[in-house]
Design a protein around this motif. Structure first.
Motif, PDB file in Angstrom:
ATOM      1  N   THR A   6      46.162  32.601  43.773  1.00 47.72           N
ATOM      2  CA  THR A   6      46.593  33.601  42.803  1.00 47.72           C
ATOM      3  C   THR A   6      47.045  34.807  43.604  1.00 47.72           C
ATOM      4  O   THR A   6      46.252  35.393  44.340  1.00 47.72           O
ATOM      5  N   ASP A   7      48.316  35.148  43.504  1.00 47.19           N
ATOM      6  CA  ASP A   7      48.902  36.263  44.235  1.00 47.19           C
ATOM      7  C   ASP A   7      49.231  37.355  43.228  1.00 47.19           C
ATOM      8  O   ASP A   7      50.280  37.340  42.594  1.00 47.19           O
ATOM      9  N   GLY A  48      52.365  39.499  43.940  1.00 48.94           N
ATOM     10  CA  GLY A  48      53.580  38.703  43.781  1.00 48.94           C
ATOM     11  C   GLY A  48      53.745  38.103  42.402  1.00 48.94           C
ATOM     12  O   GLY A  48      54.732  37.408  42.141  1.00 48.94           O
ATOM     13  N   ASN A  49      52.768  38.325  41.526  1.00 51.06           N
ATOM     14  CA  ASN A  49      52.801  37.773  40.171  1.00 51.06           C
ATOM     15  C   ASN A  49      52.989  36.258  40.148  1.00 51.06           C
ATOM     16  O   ASN A  49      53.764  35.727  39.364  1.00 51.06           O
ATOM     17  N   THR A  50      52.273  35.550  41.046  1.00 44.42           N
ATOM     18  CA  THR A  50      52.384  34.091  41.067  1.00 44.42           C
ATOM     19  C   THR A  50      51.011  33.440  41.103  1.00 44.42           C
ATOM     20  O   THR A  50      50.050  33.992  41.649  1.00 44.42           O
ATOM     21  N   VAL A  51      50.954  32.289  40.503  1.00 40.23           N
ATOM     22  CA  VAL A  51      49.779  31.440  40.565  1.00 40.23           C
ATOM     23  C   VAL A  51      50.281  30.067  40.999  1.00 40.23           C
ATOM     24  O   VAL A  51      51.205  29.524  40.381  1.00 40.23           O
ATOM     25  N   THR A  52      49.718  29.532  42.068  1.00 39.66           N
ATOM     26  CA  THR A  52      50.111  28.218  42.560  1.00 39.66           C
ATOM     27  C   THR A  52      49.064  27.215  42.105  1.00 39.66           C
ATOM     28  O   THR A  52      47.878  27.386  42.384  1.00 39.66           O
ATOM     29  N   VAL A 106      49.894  34.573  30.300  1.00 39.36           N
ATOM     30  CA  VAL A 106      51.264  34.095  30.327  1.00 39.36           C
ATOM     31  C   VAL A 106      51.603  33.886  28.860  1.00 39.36           C
ATOM     32  O   VAL A 106      51.122  32.938  28.246  1.00 39.36           O
ATOM     33  N   TRP A 166      59.848  32.157  33.467  1.00 43.56           N
ATOM     34  CA  TRP A 166      58.626  32.617  34.108  1.00 43.56           C
ATOM     35  C   TRP A 166      58.515  32.033  35.491  1.00 43.56           C
ATOM     36  O   TRP A 166      57.729  32.391  36.305  1.00 43.56           O
TER      37      TRP A 166
END
Length: 172
Positions: free
Chosen positions: A109-110, A113-117, A138, A172
């Motif tokens: 969870t970044d 960077g607004n990202t979740v892998t 989301v 998104w």
């Protein structure tokens, strides 16, 4: 001609040797029991197609090996998550890959960077719960999508009522 071996299940299904060769190269599990194949021959569509083999990959390498086998022997292949699709896209008379058994982790969870892998088998509920712990959401992932996997949502370009206001998976 393809050699076969006999399974020890209630229907004594014959399975081509190419699948046993594939199974020996995988880190994940393979299931060819009649009951499992029959259970996975349906989704939410009216279609019924029994797969030849169900693969539960543990790694991306397992998925690549399945794809290579399918390409080499011209075998149909499909990937399924929760099996909620209503188009018949998650059922196939060949190799069926199920991502929910092992590939269901939230990896990173970044926040800046607004990202979740995530793995493809992660359910929308798991993502919503994970982000909800930080007060994040989301908007297009609603409770009605809870059992769907993120892989399925991406594969089908899922649109929910919330997508019209917040955008869908592509935005998104």
């Amino acid at each position: 001609m393809v050699e076969v071996f006999t399974l020890m299940d209630s229907k004594q299904q014959a399975v081509p040797t190419i699948y046993t060769e594939l199974a020996h190269t995988l880190h994940g599990d393979v299931d060819t029991t009649y009951e499992t194949l029959q259970h996975n021959s349906r989704d939410n569509s009216p279609c019924v197609v029994m797969p030849h083999i169900l693969v539960y990959p543990k790694t991306v390498s397992d998925i690549k090996k399945c794809i290579a086998c399918a390409e080499q022997y011209h075998i149909p292949l499909a990937v399924k998550g929760s099996g909620l699709n209503a188009s018949g896209a998650a059922i196939v008379g060949g190799i069926l890959i199920d991502t929910t058994k092992y590939l269901h982790q939230i990896r990173t969870t970044d926040m800046p960077g607004n990202t979740v892998t995530v793995d493809p088998g992660v359910t929308c509920k798991k993502i919503r719960t994970h982000l909800g712990a930080w007060g994040l959401e989301v908007p297009f992932l609603t409770e009605q999508d809870d059992e769907a996997t993120i892989g399925g949502i991406v594969a089908t370009k899922n649109v929910s009522p919330a997508s019209f206001e917040s955008g869908g998976i592509r935005s998104w």
